[in-house]
Design an enzyme around this catalytic site. Sequence first.
Site, short mmCIF file in Angstrom:
data_model
loop_
_atom_site.label_atom_id
_atom_site.label_comp_id
_atom_site.label_asym_id
_atom_site.label_seq_id
_atom_site.Cartn_x
_atom_site.Cartn_y
_atom_site.Cartn_z
N ASN A 83 19.04 3.27 8.14
CA ASN A 83 18.48 4.84 8.74
C ASN A 83 19.70 4.93 10.06
OD1 ASN A 83 17.66 2.32 10.52
ND2 ASN A 83 16.49 1.92 8.60
N SER A 111 12.02 7.43 9.12
CA SER A 111 12.26 6.48 8.46
C SER A 111 11.18 5.24 9.33
CB SER A 111 13.93 6.01 9.37
OG SER A 111 14.29 4.45 9.45
N GLU A 114 12.09 2.61 10.26
CA GLU A 114 12.08 1.44 11.59
C GLU A 114 12.36 2.90 12.11
OE1 GLU A 114 13.04 -1.11 11.89
OE2 GLU A 114 13.51 -1.75 9.40
N HIS A 129 23.54 -2.75 6.37
CA HIS A 129 22.72 -3.65 5.32
C HIS A 129 24.87 -4.53 4.56
CE1 HIS A 129 19.27 -2.59 4.85
NE2 HIS A 129 18.50 -3.14 5.56
N HIS A 182 18.70 -9.37 7.04
CA HIS A 182 18.09 -8.13 7.05
C HIS A 182 19.28 -7.10 7.56
CE1 HIS A 182 15.38 -4.69 8.34
NE2 HIS A 182 16.50 -4.08 7.82
#
Length: 222
Positions: A30, A75, A77, A98, A159
């Site tokens: 994001n 998002s 997040e 990621h 993560h």
Amino acid sequence: MDHTEKIKAEILAVGCSMLDKGLIAGTWGNISARIPGTQFIAVTPSGRGYRELTIDDVVVVDEMGTVIEGGLKPSSELPLHIEIYQARFDVQAIVHTHSVFASACAVAHKGIPPIIEDLVQLVGGGVDVAAYALPGTERLAKNVVAALSIKNAVLMANHGVVGCGQSLTEAMMACELVEKAAQILIYANQLGGAQVLSDEDVEVMHKFYVEYYRQRQQGRKI
């Protein structure tokens, strides 16, 4: 094009760049940025492919996360982004990726020490690991802010990576440099171990970046 549309367009470009550079897969990751001259933040919507997004799809929220503009859900997040912006007034943009090697370090709960010059210049030192918490939670947001401290990048346990900067370009570069440093660290450890730069050298190099190199990148006179 006004400030809001400009920031939204930059976010779309960064999203496609993350895919092109292999820093994410699918719709994960994001991006957000402060909108100059306002107290609002533009952020990518949840669960949408970056190549299919339009400027109108990028969501605008206030500093508490309330949606001001846009018909899509922001998002998941968003709490993480809001927490960083509230703690770090110098941060103007955030990119979350990621990437493979950095995520390997995050899964191993191993930070990336200050081993390479470009990393320490932009990030401000090594990259620490934020304690694990479920994605999208307030606990994760607080863990990330604590581990990030005054630096421009952090690993999220099990993560990925969060990169920060005074622009979307800088935040994206932080994520790229973390991935590069993670790859170098893993390879160097296979060769007998990475040698860490001294605190004094890290301070000198980061100061040079902040006082000179960043201004050159932004086209400022020094």
